[in-house]
Design an enzyme around this catalytic site. Structure first.
Site, PDB file in Angstrom:
ATOM      1  N   GLN A  68     -49.196 -38.395   1.760  1.00 58.76           N
ATOM      2  CA  GLN A  68     -48.813 -37.536   0.628  1.00 58.76           C
ATOM      3  C   GLN A  68     -49.227 -38.022  -0.762  1.00 58.76           C
ATOM      4  O   GLN A  68     -49.651 -37.220  -1.592  1.00 58.76           O
ATOM      5  CB  GLN A  68     -47.292 -37.329   0.640  1.00 58.76           C
ATOM      6  CG  GLN A  68     -46.851 -36.342  -0.402  1.00 58.76           C
ATOM      7  CD  GLN A  68     -45.361 -36.113  -0.509  1.00 58.76           C
ATOM      8  OE1 GLN A  68     -44.896 -35.555  -1.460  1.00 58.76           O
ATOM      9  NE2 GLN A  68     -44.593 -36.519   0.480  1.00 58.76           N
ATOM     10  N   GLU A 190     -42.315 -42.928   1.016  1.00 60.52           N
ATOM     11  CA  GLU A 190     -41.542 -42.304  -0.058  1.00 60.52           C
ATOM     12  C   GLU A 190     -40.187 -42.954  -0.352  1.00 60.52           C
ATOM     13  O   GLU A 190     -39.924 -43.427  -1.459  1.00 60.52           O
ATOM     14  CB  GLU A 190     -41.323 -40.819   0.317  1.00 60.52           C
ATOM     15  CG  GLU A 190     -40.366 -40.060  -0.563  1.00 60.52           C
ATOM     16  CD  GLU A 190     -40.873 -39.855  -1.978  1.00 60.52           C
ATOM     17  OE1 GLU A 190     -42.032 -39.462  -2.138  1.00 60.52           O
ATOM     18  OE2 GLU A 190     -40.107 -40.091  -2.925  1.00 60.52           O
ATOM     19  N   ASP A 219     -44.019 -40.457  -3.672  1.00 61.75           N
ATOM     20  CA  ASP A 219     -45.357 -40.054  -3.231  1.00 61.75           C
ATOM     21  C   ASP A 219     -46.045 -39.155  -4.256  1.00 61.75           C
ATOM     22  O   ASP A 219     -47.042 -39.520  -4.858  1.00 61.75           O
ATOM     23  CB  ASP A 219     -45.253 -39.274  -1.916  1.00 61.75           C
ATOM     24  CG  ASP A 219     -45.116 -40.203  -0.727  1.00 61.75           C
ATOM     25  OD1 ASP A 219     -45.499 -41.372  -0.860  1.00 61.75           O
ATOM     26  OD2 ASP A 219     -44.640 -39.759   0.322  1.00 61.75           O
TER      27      ASP A 219
HETATM   28  N1  CAO Z   1     -62.713 -44.425  10.207  1.00 57.59           N
HETATM   29  C1  CAO Z   1     -62.267 -45.545  10.816  1.00 57.59           C
HETATM   30  N2  CAO Z   1     -61.066 -46.118  10.548  1.00 57.59           N
HETATM   31  C2  CAO Z   1     -60.297 -45.490   9.639  1.00 57.59           C
HETATM   32  C3  CAO Z   1     -60.686 -44.324   8.962  1.00 57.59           C
HETATM   33  C4  CAO Z   1     -61.959 -43.785   9.290  1.00 57.59           C
HETATM   34  N3  CAO Z   1     -62.419 -42.695   8.706  1.00 57.59           N
HETATM   35  N4  CAO Z   1     -59.687 -43.961   8.129  1.00 57.59           N
HETATM   36  C5  CAO Z   1     -58.703 -44.865   8.277  1.00 57.59           C
HETATM   37  N5  CAO Z   1     -59.064 -45.797   9.160  1.00 57.59           N
HETATM   38  C6  CAO Z   1     -58.307 -46.971   9.586  1.00 57.59           C
HETATM   39  C7  CAO Z   1     -58.123 -47.970   8.473  1.00 57.59           C
HETATM   40  O1  CAO Z   1     -59.300 -48.708   8.278  1.00 57.59           O
HETATM   41  C8  CAO Z   1     -56.975 -48.797   9.001  1.00 57.59           C
HETATM   42  O2  CAO Z   1     -57.459 -49.725   9.937  1.00 57.59           O
HETATM   43  P1  CAO Z   1     -57.150 -51.315   9.898  1.00 57.59           P
HETATM   44  O3  CAO Z   1     -55.738 -51.486   9.472  1.00 57.59           O
HETATM   45  O4  CAO Z   1     -57.399 -51.711  11.316  1.00 57.59           O
HETATM   46  O5  CAO Z   1     -58.087 -51.940   8.967  1.00 57.59           O
HETATM   47  C9  CAO Z   1     -56.188 -47.780   9.809  1.00 57.59           C
HETATM   48  O6  CAO Z   1     -56.996 -46.603   9.891  1.00 57.59           O
HETATM   49  C10 CAO Z   1     -54.837 -47.367   9.283  1.00 57.59           C
HETATM   50  O7  CAO Z   1     -54.761 -47.283   7.883  1.00 57.59           O
HETATM   51  P2  CAO Z   1     -53.343 -47.518   7.182  1.00 57.59           P
HETATM   52  O8  CAO Z   1     -52.877 -48.897   7.498  1.00 57.59           O
HETATM   53  O9  CAO Z   1     -53.477 -47.178   5.754  1.00 57.59           O
HETATM   54  O10 CAO Z   1     -52.426 -46.434   7.889  1.00 57.59           O
HETATM   55  P3  CAO Z   1     -50.951 -46.595   8.481  1.00 57.59           P
HETATM   56  O11 CAO Z   1     -50.659 -45.303   9.146  1.00 57.59           O
HETATM   57  O12 CAO Z   1     -50.783 -47.810   9.306  1.00 57.59           O
HETATM   58  O13 CAO Z   1     -50.035 -46.768   7.180  1.00 57.59           O
HETATM   59  C11 CAO Z   1     -49.141 -46.069   5.048  1.00 57.59           C
HETATM   60  C12 CAO Z   1     -49.707 -45.643   6.402  1.00 57.59           C
HETATM   61  C13 CAO Z   1     -48.966 -44.837   4.223  1.00 57.59           C
HETATM   62  C14 CAO Z   1     -47.800 -46.764   5.256  1.00 57.59           C
HETATM   63  C15 CAO Z   1     -50.117 -47.054   4.377  1.00 57.59           C
HETATM   64  O14 CAO Z   1     -51.366 -46.453   4.325  1.00 57.59           O
HETATM   65  C16 CAO Z   1     -49.686 -47.474   2.965  1.00 57.59           C
HETATM   66  O15 CAO Z   1     -48.797 -48.299   2.785  1.00 57.59           O
HETATM   67  N6  CAO Z   1     -50.356 -46.921   1.962  1.00 57.59           N
HETATM   68  C17 CAO Z   1     -50.121 -47.271   0.571  1.00 57.59           C
HETATM   69  C18 CAO Z   1     -48.852 -46.694   0.060  1.00 57.59           C
HETATM   70  C19 CAO Z   1     -48.794 -45.202   0.208  1.00 57.59           C
HETATM   71  O16 CAO Z   1     -49.642 -44.473  -0.226  1.00 57.59           O
HETATM   72  N7  CAO Z   1     -47.704 -44.766   0.800  1.00 57.59           N
HETATM   73  C20 CAO Z   1     -47.379 -43.356   0.742  1.00 57.59           C
HETATM   74  C21 CAO Z   1     -47.687 -42.692   1.964  1.00 57.59           C
HETATM   75  S1  CAO Z   1     -47.074 -41.062   1.858  1.00 57.59           S
HETATM   76  O17 CAO Z   1     -45.503 -41.206   2.332  1.00 57.59           O
END
Ligand code: CAO
Length: 477
Positions: A68, A190, A219
């Site tokens: 989000q 969030e 978010d």
């Molecule tokens: N091709 C290949 N890999 C991809 C990709 C693509 N196109 N897009 C994403 N990925 C991979 C990433 O490289 C990552 O891999 P590694 O961890 O192995 O390097 C993996 O997908 C997951 O990414 P992520 O860790 O960001 O996703 P998650 O679901 O585990 O976590 C969230 C989600 C939101 C908790 C985390 O992204 C975060 O803390 N973000 C920052 C704060 C934020 O924006 N939070 C608000 C979210 S909305 O409520």
């Protein structure tokens, strides 16, 4: 002698070349001076307002956002006219496509309402060919926006150093849960941000536990902050020619929105918070800002009062503010004219210990009419108040439809749905609110039109597996 002649000839040739270049520069300078308005800006357009394109036409965003916070930011930029290219993982895409699904096999409203007006391309960012395509996108885009978990972008090989070297003008904008410090590596959603940013501890009723709010201030609020950061970085780039990193931590964004509570924390050192109803009730304050129920956050006491029908309608309520300048009108309307001069009620200070009783009297009055009748009546006397609107009422509100704040769009697999359009209205840039893209819907189009790949090259890229989900592993027998 011959040597000197040759050298002179070379000098003359060089001067001629130089002056030719000069002529070109001068004429182009004249041309731009003609176009300019004396302050370096183009002359004002002759086109009617709303017909001169969109505010962010020509801006290209490489959108690595998901869930989000980041998508809120890039959707707003898309509404303003930016070409937002959303990069998604092949076969899966943004996780919200499948979350809280209401229509089988169709993208969820969670996804569709946060990704309108964007284009979608699927690229496996960890595939060598995928990296190649991403590098080409980095060269052609102005801004990269991401909200991966800390370190994920680096693990894809897309470090700031790499991006900056590939395209020194690129702005890299990130949402993270926390800024540098003890929690910087944490994943954040969030409500975690609402709690860490000071919102939850100051929301709810004094007697109850901390509460999170329905508005997604962690978010969507942080996405808004990020959009402002991006626009500022773009403006600075006009002068410096170089990009920069923009970081918005969700904790910081929430705190910014909860700043009045940090204000109150500091006021506590100088005495009780007199506008909080607990002051009037004689309840002592502790060491931190308490939860204040529905007290108004400003200097004018306010509360939520019941209206007709409250017994069956959970939203039959009105927010009422006892604004000091209209106290006389309030007394007249609710039928307590003597309160205008009674020293127990006449001044804001005298009223502070009686707020509970005053709002009870106001409620007795508002319970005789529905919230819209009450709103009409009080507004005639400039008394500030507001009906508690349910989401059903908001969805049906015609004025929000006609301003484009609530927009109905049509989607190929889910049909018509409502989305929130652009809440920021620009008089010369009509909002561009379109449905969200299907997963990878624009892959071919982007490879061809944005990156200039030929049909044979596109076929080769497809064969490489960089655009498709890895084959599922066979289950062991
Ligand atoms: N091709 C290949 N890999 C991809 C990709 C693509 N196109 N897009 C994403 N990925 C991979 C990433 O490289 C990552 O891999 P590694 O961890 O192995 O390097 C993996 O997908 C997951 O990414 P992520 O860790 O960001 O996703 P998650 O679901 O585990 O976590 C969230 C989600 C939101 C908790 C985390 O992204 C975060 O803390 N973000 C920052 C704060 C934020 O924006 N939070 C608000 C979210 S909305 O409520």
């Amino acid at each position: 002698m011959a040597k000197r002649k040759k050298a002179k000839k070379r000098r003359t040739k060089a001067t001629a070349k130089k002056s030719a270049r000069k002529v070109v520069r001068l004429s182009s300078a004249r041309k731009s001076a003609k176009k300019a308005n004396g302050n370096g800006l183009p002359r004002p357009s002759n086109k009617p307002y709303g017909m001169a394109g969109r505010a962010l036409d020509g801006l290209r965003i490489l959108d690595f956002t998901h869930v989000q916070s980041g998508p809120t930011c890039t959707q707003l930029l898309a509404y303003m006219g930016a070409d937002v290219i959303k990069v998604e993982r092949p076969g899966a895409g943004d996780i919200t496509r499948g979350q809280l699904r209401d229509v089988p096999n169709a993208d969820s409203l969670y996804f569709t309402m946060l990704n309108g007006s964007k284009r979608s391309i699927t690229i496996d960012s960890k595939h060598p060919k995928g990296t190649e395509i991403l590098n080409r996108l980095i060269k052609t885009c102005d801004v990269l926006v991401e909200n991966f978990a800390p370190g994920a972008l680096d693990r894809m090989g897309l470090t700031w150093e790499h991006i900056h070297k590939t395209n020194p003008r690129m702005i890299v904008a990130s949402v993270k849960g926390f800024g540098p410090g003890p929690y910087e590596d944490c994943k954040v959603y969030e409500n975690v941000a609402q709690c860490a940013g000071g919102s939850a501890s100051t929301t709810g009723f004094r007697e109850g536990p901390p509460l999170v709010t329905g508005a997604q201030i962690g978010d969507s609020g942080t996405g808004l902050h990020l959009a402002l950061g991006i626009m500022s970085a773009l403006y600075q780039r006009n002068r410096t020619g170089r990009g920069q990193k923009v970081l918005c931590a969700m904790q910081d964004g929430v705190l910014n929105l909860a700043r009045v509570k940090l204000r109150d924390q500091q006021r506590l050192a100088h005495g009780p918070l007199t506008e909080y109803s607990q002051y009037g009730e004689g309840v002592p304050f502790g060491i931190a800002v308490p939860r204040a129920g529905n007290d108004s956050g400003g200097g004018q006491p306010g509360w939520i009062v019941k209206c007709k029908g409250w017994e069956n309608d959970p939203d039959a309520y009105l927010y009422f503010i006892t604004q000091a300048p209209v106290w006389g009108a309030i007394c007249d309307v609710i039928g307590e004219p003597s309160w205008k001069t009674d020293p127990e009620y006449a001044t804001p200070k005298a009223r502070l210990p009686k707020l509970k009783q005053i709002f009870a009297r106001i409620e007795q009055f508002t319970m005789t009419m529905d919230k819209f009748e009450a709103m009409d009546l009080f507004n005639k006397h400039d008394i500030p108040c507001g009906p508690i609107l349910s989401m059903k009422e908001i969805a049906e509100e015609q004025s929000l439809r006609s301003t484009g704040t609530v927009v109905e769009v049509d989607h190929p697999t889910r049909g018509k749905y409502l989305t929130v359009g652009n809440p920021i209205k620009l008089s010369d840039s009509p909002a561009d609110v379109r449905r969200s893209p299907l997963l990878g819907e624009h892959t071919d189009e982007i490879l061809k039109d944005v990156l200039g790949f030929k049909a044979a090259e596109i076929a080769e890229i497809k064969n490489s597996g960089a655009l498709s989900a890895p084959p599922k592993k066979e289950k062991a027998a």
